[in-house]
Design an enzyme around this catalytic site. Sequence first.
Site, PDB file in Angstrom:
ATOM      1  N   SER A   1      10.654 -18.637  25.677  1.00  0.00           N
ATOM      2  CA  SER A   1      11.845 -19.489  25.542  1.00  0.00           C
ATOM      3  C   SER A   1      12.237 -19.969  26.931  1.00  0.00           C
ATOM      4  CB  SER A   1      12.995 -18.649  24.959  1.00  0.00           C
ATOM      5  OG  SER A   1      14.211 -19.364  25.010  1.00  0.00           O
TER       6      SER A   1
ATOM      7  N   MET B   1       9.501 -23.005  13.738  1.00  0.00           N
ATOM      8  CA  MET B   1       8.320 -23.365  14.536  1.00  0.00           C
ATOM      9  C   MET B   1       7.045 -22.743  13.973  1.00  0.00           C
ATOM     10  SD  MET B   1       9.936 -22.603  18.246  1.00  0.00           S
ATOM     11  CE  MET B   1      11.608 -23.137  18.594  1.00  0.00           C
TER      12      MET B   1
ATOM     13  N   ASP C   1       5.909  -6.727   8.800  1.00  0.00           N
ATOM     14  CA  ASP C   1       6.976  -6.705   9.802  1.00  0.00           C
ATOM     15  C   ASP C   1       6.297  -6.398  11.133  1.00  0.00           C
ATOM     16  OD1 ASP C   1       8.980  -5.936  11.555  1.00  0.00           O
ATOM     17  OD2 ASP C   1      10.133  -4.860  10.032  1.00  0.00           O
ATOM     18  N   VAL C   2       6.360  -7.354  12.070  1.00  0.00           N
ATOM     19  CA  VAL C   2       5.599  -7.161  13.320  1.00  0.00           C
ATOM     20  C   VAL C   2       6.153  -6.017  14.171  1.00  0.00           C
ATOM     21  CG1 VAL C   2       4.765  -9.549  13.450  1.00  0.00           C
ATOM     22  CG2 VAL C   2       6.900  -8.916  14.621  1.00  0.00           C
TER      23      VAL C   2
ATOM     24  N   LYS D   1      12.747 -12.103  26.358  1.00  0.00           N
ATOM     25  CA  LYS D   1      11.905 -13.292  26.573  1.00  0.00           C
ATOM     26  C   LYS D   1      11.392 -13.347  28.012  1.00  0.00           C
ATOM     27  CE  LYS D   1      11.972 -15.122  22.426  1.00  0.00           C
ATOM     28  NZ  LYS D   1      10.743 -15.156  21.603  1.00  0.00           N
TER      29      LYS D   1
ATOM     30  N   SER E   1      14.923 -19.346  27.742  1.00  0.00           N
ATOM     31  CA  SER E   1      15.697 -18.121  28.030  1.00  0.00           C
ATOM     32  C   SER E   1      14.828 -17.035  28.652  1.00  0.00           C
ATOM     33  CB  SER E   1      16.345 -17.589  26.746  1.00  0.00           C
ATOM     34  OG  SER E   1      17.120 -18.605  26.152  1.00  0.00           O
TER      35      SER E   1
ATOM     36  N   THR F   1      16.242 -25.079  14.089  1.00  0.00           N
ATOM     37  CA  THR F   1      15.541 -24.189  13.143  1.00  0.00           C
ATOM     38  C   THR F   1      16.611 -23.293  12.501  1.00  0.00           C
ATOM     39  OG1 THR F   1      15.248 -22.386  14.727  1.00  0.00           O
ATOM     40  CG2 THR F   1      13.495 -24.030  14.663  1.00  0.00           C
TER      41      THR F   1
ATOM     42  N   TYR G   1      18.558 -11.033  24.781  1.00  0.00           N
ATOM     43  CA  TYR G   1      17.478 -11.976  24.431  1.00  0.00           C
ATOM     44  C   TYR G   1      16.759 -12.426  25.702  1.00  0.00           C
ATOM     45  CZ  TYR G   1      15.442 -16.190  22.160  1.00  0.00           C
ATOM     46  OH  TYR G   1      14.603 -17.163  21.658  1.00  0.00           O
TER      47      TYR G   1
HETATM   48  P1  NAD Z   1      13.272 -18.978  12.796  1.00  0.00           P
HETATM   49  O1  NAD Z   1      14.335 -17.970  12.588  1.00  0.00           O
HETATM   50  O2  NAD Z   1      13.135 -20.087  11.838  1.00  0.00           O
HETATM   51  O3  NAD Z   1      11.835 -18.287  12.922  1.00  0.00           O
HETATM   52  C1  NAD Z   1      11.600 -16.950  13.261  1.00  0.00           C
HETATM   53  C2  NAD Z   1      10.780 -16.329  12.154  1.00  0.00           C
HETATM   54  O4  NAD Z   1      10.410 -15.001  12.537  1.00  0.00           O
HETATM   55  C3  NAD Z   1      11.552 -16.224  10.841  1.00  0.00           C
HETATM   56  O5  NAD Z   1      10.776 -16.740   9.778  1.00  0.00           O
HETATM   57  C4  NAD Z   1      11.779 -14.729  10.691  1.00  0.00           C
HETATM   58  O6  NAD Z   1      11.872 -14.315   9.348  1.00  0.00           O
HETATM   59  C5  NAD Z   1      10.543 -14.184  11.390  1.00  0.00           C
HETATM   60  N1  NAD Z   1      10.719 -12.780  11.801  1.00  0.00           N
HETATM   61  C6  NAD Z   1      11.805 -12.212  12.369  1.00  0.00           C
HETATM   62  N2  NAD Z   1      11.609 -10.902  12.539  1.00  0.00           N
HETATM   63  C7  NAD Z   1      10.357 -10.641  12.088  1.00  0.00           C
HETATM   64  C8  NAD Z   1       9.578  -9.460  11.990  1.00  0.00           C
HETATM   65  N3  NAD Z   1      10.063  -8.274  12.390  1.00  0.00           N
HETATM   66  N4  NAD Z   1       8.331  -9.539  11.474  1.00  0.00           N
HETATM   67  C9  NAD Z   1       7.822 -10.724  11.051  1.00  0.00           C
HETATM   68  N5  NAD Z   1       8.529 -11.888  11.101  1.00  0.00           N
HETATM   69  C10 NAD Z   1       9.775 -11.834  11.609  1.00  0.00           C
HETATM   70  O7  NAD Z   1      13.512 -19.547  14.265  1.00  0.00           O
HETATM   71  P2  NAD Z   1      12.563 -20.337  15.270  1.00  0.00           P
HETATM   72  O8  NAD Z   1      13.494 -21.062  16.166  1.00  0.00           O
HETATM   73  O9  NAD Z   1      11.473 -21.072  14.577  1.00  0.00           O
HETATM   74  O10 NAD Z   1      11.954 -19.128  16.109  1.00  0.00           O
HETATM   75  C11 NAD Z   1      10.585 -19.035  16.466  1.00  0.00           C
HETATM   76  C12 NAD Z   1      10.459 -18.494  17.875  1.00  0.00           C
HETATM   77  O11 NAD Z   1      10.985 -19.449  18.789  1.00  0.00           O
HETATM   78  C13 NAD Z   1      11.233 -17.194  18.134  1.00  0.00           C
HETATM   79  O12 NAD Z   1      10.423 -16.322  18.909  1.00  0.00           O
HETATM   80  C14 NAD Z   1      12.422 -17.665  18.939  1.00  0.00           C
HETATM   81  O13 NAD Z   1      12.935 -16.649  19.774  1.00  0.00           O
HETATM   82  C15 NAD Z   1      11.828 -18.799  19.723  1.00  0.00           C
HETATM   83  N6  NAD Z   1      12.759 -19.782  20.266  1.00  0.00           N
HETATM   84  C16 NAD Z   1      13.605 -20.494  19.473  1.00  0.00           C
HETATM   85  C17 NAD Z   1      14.433 -21.454  20.024  1.00  0.00           C
HETATM   86  C18 NAD Z   1      15.372 -22.320  19.196  1.00  0.00           C
HETATM   87  O14 NAD Z   1      16.226 -23.025  19.780  1.00  0.00           O
HETATM   88  N7  NAD Z   1      15.257 -22.344  17.893  1.00  0.00           N
HETATM   89  C19 NAD Z   1      14.402 -21.678  21.405  1.00  0.00           C
HETATM   90  C20 NAD Z   1      13.539 -20.929  22.179  1.00  0.00           C
HETATM   91  C21 NAD Z   1      12.709 -20.001  21.610  1.00  0.00           C
END
Ligand code: NAD
Length: 253
Positions: free
Chosen positions: A139, A18, A61-62, A156, A141, A187, A152
């Site tokens: 999320s 995303m 790294d956040v 969230k 969640s 993703t 998680y």
């Molecule tokens: P993703 O794993 O592709 O993206 C998450 C990104 O965050 C990755 O590129 C990862 O390297 C980066 N990241 C992780 N830890 C980090 C850190 N300490 N510092 C900097 N970057 C860091 O997955 P996504 O699904 O695109 O996730 C994006 C957001 O959406 C997340 O917050 C996730 O919890 C949320 N989310 C995802 C879903 C789903 O079904 N995919 C559903 C609800 C919420």
Amino acid sequence: MERFNNKVVVITGAGSGMGASSAQRFAQEGAKVVLVGRTQAKLDATLARLAPGDHLAVQADVAQREAVHQLAEKVLQHYGQVDVLVNNAGIHAQGKAHEASDETWKKVMSVDLDGVFYCIRAFMPALLKSRGNIINISSVSGLGGDWGMSIYNAAKGAITNFTRSLAMDYGADGVRVNAICPGFTFTDMTKDMKQNQAVLEKFYDRIPLGRAGEPEDVAAAIAFLASDDARYITGVNLPVDGGITAANGQPHL
Ligand code: NAD
């Protein structure tokens, strides 16, 4: 339509999913995009796919307070302004709480909660100046419980309520704070589930629109909330979930 001309948009976790997709969306709509993540190669790959513009990839790294502080300094040195902060970086953990290690708990909280706090604290002075806005990626969640994901859910859920209170505290300053609550989205985070037909069928049975989300579905909603089209919207946790949270939990008969 270029809703983000002359706007600087910072996106964490922009190397995939995303985050990468919303970077593309913001760049298409005229923004200068700051891609933040831990892995330079992933950020560079996202950068290469953006519509041309004055974009920046910053490795950080956040979960590290000092790294976030340096990130904000670098961004402000380069652009002198920030208009939108998208707190998207996140990680996930599965399993029951009593079986989880301290490390799992701390890791999830450090990225999903500390990371959001550090970024908001570091960028708020600039957002107050620009009367900008924040989009947190919570999320579904964060709106209700899941089986086997309580850590998680705790993180969230905190983001959901953090968003509401921030909206109240900063509304009078002209800074809007909203969250997106994605449902099941294809993703990297869900790539194992995508390969599992039995799991997919269980999801599709519960999603009124009958499919998983794509990162672009979420990016479109992020861009809306970040734009002036949403100028009178603050403090919302918007589900982007194909309707999954419309259900009251009774079985799909
Ligand atoms: P993703 O794993 O592709 O993206 C998450 C990104 O965050 C990755 O590129 C990862 O390297 C980066 N990241 C992780 N830890 C980090 C850190 N300490 N510092 C900097 N970057 C860091 O997955 P996504 O699904 O695109 O996730 C994006 C957001 O959406 C997340 O917050 C996730 O919890 C949320 N989310 C995802 C879903 C789903 O079904 N995919 C559903 C609800 C919420």
